[in-house]
Each structure stands twice: as structure tokens, then as C-alpha cells.
Design an enzyme around this catalytic site. Structure first.
Site, PDB file in Angstrom:
ATOM      1  N   SER A  48       0.831  -1.194   0.000  1.00 53.53           N
ATOM      2  CA  SER A  48       0.000   0.000   0.000  1.00 53.53           C
ATOM      3  C   SER A  48       0.875   1.258   0.000  1.00 53.53           C
ATOM      4  O   SER A  48       1.556   1.511  -0.988  1.00 53.53           O
ATOM      5  CB  SER A  48      -0.974  -0.053   1.184  1.00 53.53           C
ATOM      6  OG  SER A  48      -2.013   0.889   1.031  1.00 53.53           O
TER       7      SER A  48
ATOM      8  N   HIS B 106      -4.710  -1.622  -3.988  1.00 55.31           N
ATOM      9  CA  HIS B 106      -6.073  -2.026  -3.585  1.00 55.31           C
ATOM     10  C   HIS B 106      -7.069  -1.759  -4.722  1.00 55.31           C
ATOM     11  O   HIS B 106      -8.179  -1.264  -4.503  1.00 55.31           O
ATOM     12  CB  HIS B 106      -6.485  -1.288  -2.317  1.00 55.31           C
ATOM     13  CG  HIS B 106      -5.485  -1.383  -1.206  1.00 55.31           C
ATOM     14  ND1 HIS B 106      -5.021  -2.592  -0.743  1.00 55.31           N
ATOM     15  CD2 HIS B 106      -4.844  -0.416  -0.495  1.00 55.31           C
ATOM     16  CE1 HIS B 106      -4.148  -2.374   0.237  1.00 55.31           C
ATOM     17  NE2 HIS B 106      -4.013  -1.070   0.390  1.00 55.31           N
TER      18      HIS B 106
END
Length: 246
Positions: A134, A170
Site C-alpha cells: 500500500s 487495492h
């Protein structure tokens, strides 16, 4: 032992819930360790939790995950001050740097205050495998889409730029990320962007994307390019990694 050339593993994964522990290192972390080329001793992994303010409970979970995986893990803290005297020497003494998710904007600001941005570049050139999830993925690129500034996703465009692309993380689990990445590429805010569904990682040798890999089945990686005034997306089918044995 270092990787034979500068190597980055940029992911939207790497962790899974354990049965006896809160967190286990999944296949993407193990793959980053494999790419370092270490053998004949326990791999040395440097955990960097700047993006979540060096939360001690998360560092403890990472240490437990490393114990189960057979890695030697050390946390590099920058709050309230660096926890080691020689930050550069500490980074260079490890096989893999694993950067946790959280606020990529805060990560970049704090790294720059401490000169860690330049240290990471030197470590990358020296063959330390740079990896993360991330925010720990976006940081290596020119920028990407982030919730660092609030619930509404916004662009971040001052990444370290080791990789000359945008980055989307994501991609399948946060509905706002794909359209924002497309808009940022279409209007030129970001260059060509490389994106990952949850459980997928991208492997770079130097600045070249050489492979997409996954720890979960039926997930994708994506390249988003600008064509004229619009963004065009190409899906890449990742290679499914074997699950680690615990």
C-alpha cells in the site's frame, strides 16, 4: 548477499491472519526474501512502519510473523527519534526492507526530514530488496492515489521516483481507486501507472517491470496508459506463488 541488480517488490498484500498469531507473512514477503538471494543463514528483514507512526503493537506483530517465517526482523523507528545511531548502515545491513501501509504522504515527509529518501535510493542501488504494501508500494513510484489527506482519495505526486510510473494499490477492494488512477493518467497528473489488486505484487529489476506475482488466486495487475485524452487499461495475469509452509 544482495540482489544481483536493483530490485523492488511493490504490493497490495504480504500479510494474512494466522491461527496462533495475529499476522503471518504471506507469499509476497517470502518472494521478496527469495529475490534477495540470501542463503546459508536467516534472512535479515528491516521493518519500516513510518506510515502508521511506528505503532509499537504493529511492530510486535511483524516481529512475531518474522519468528514464524524464520526471518530476523528489526524495526526502524523514526518516532520520536531514530532508534539506531547509523540509519544508513542499518538499512544497508539488511537483505529486504519491508515498508508497512498507512499514510504515504506522512511517510514521504518524515523520510525526507531524516534523509531516509536518499538512503533508500542508495540501498536500492546496492542490492537491498525494497518492498512493501500500500503506502509501502506507492512510495517507490512517482505517485498514486491515496487517502492520506482524508476519506476522499486524492493524488500524491511527490513519491521517491525510483520507478518512473504511477502506482495504484487495492485496485479491486477500494472502488474509488481505479477511476481516480484513470483520471490522473488521462490528464497527465501521473505517468503510465502500474496497479495491483489485493494479494498481488509487481517485481522490478532496475526500473523495468519484469513480473506480476500473486498470493491469492484470480487477482490481477494492470498497466494504465494515456492514449490521446483518455486512459487505456491492460490487465496482466500474475503468476500464483506457492503458499509458505508454517
Amino acid at each position: 548477499m544482495t540482489a544481483p541488480e536493483p530490485t523492488i517488490v511493490a504490493t497490495s498484500g504480504g500479510h494474512r491472519v494466522g491461527t496462533r498469531t495475529r499476522v503471518l507473512f504471506d507469499a509476497l514477503v517470502h518472494h521478496a526474501v527469495d529475490l534477495s538471494g540470501v542463503h546459508g543463514r536467516r534472512p535479515r528483514v528491516l521493518y519500516v512502519g513510518t506510515a502508521i507512526g511506528d505503532a509499537e503493537h504493529v511492530a510486535a506483530r511483524m516481529a512475531e510473523a518474522a519468528r514464524v517465517a524464520g526471518f530476523d526482523l528489526m524495526p526502524l523507528h523514526l518516532f520520536p527519534m531514530p532508534n539506531v545511531e547509523d540509519v544508513e548502515g542499518t538499512v544497508l545491513d539488511h537483505d529486504v526492507v519491508w515498508v508497512m501501509g498507512g499514510s504515504v504522504a506522512n511517510l514521504l515527509a518524515v523520510w525526507r526530514v531524516h534523509g531516509l529518501d536518499a538512503i533508500m535510493r542508495r540501498a536500492w542501488r546496492a542490492g537491498v530488496v525494497l518492498a512493501g504494501v500500500s503506502a509501502g508500494s506507492i512510495c517507490w513510484f512517482e505517485g498514486g492515489a491515496t487517502d492520506s489527506f482524508g476519506p476522499e482519495l486524492r493524488p500524491v505526486t511527490d513519491g521517491l521516483g525510483l520507478l518512473p510510473y504511477g502506482n495504484g494499490v487495492h485496485y479491486d477492494s477500494d472502488a474509488g481507486r481505479r477511476p481516480l488512477i484513470h483520471r490522473l493518467v488521462a490528464d497527465g497528473t501521473l505517468p503510465t501507472a502500474h496497479c495491483t489488486d489485493d494479494g498481488v505484487g509487481l517485481v522490478y529489476r532496475g526500473t523495468e517491470l519484469v513480473e506480476a506475482v500473486a498470493e491469492l488466486p484470480d487477482r490481477g495487475a494492470y498497466v494504465v496508459r494515456r492514449e490521446g485524452e483518455r486512459a487505456v487499461e491492460e490487465r496482466i495475469v500474475p503468476r500464483l506463488l506457492p503458499s509458505p509452509a508454517f
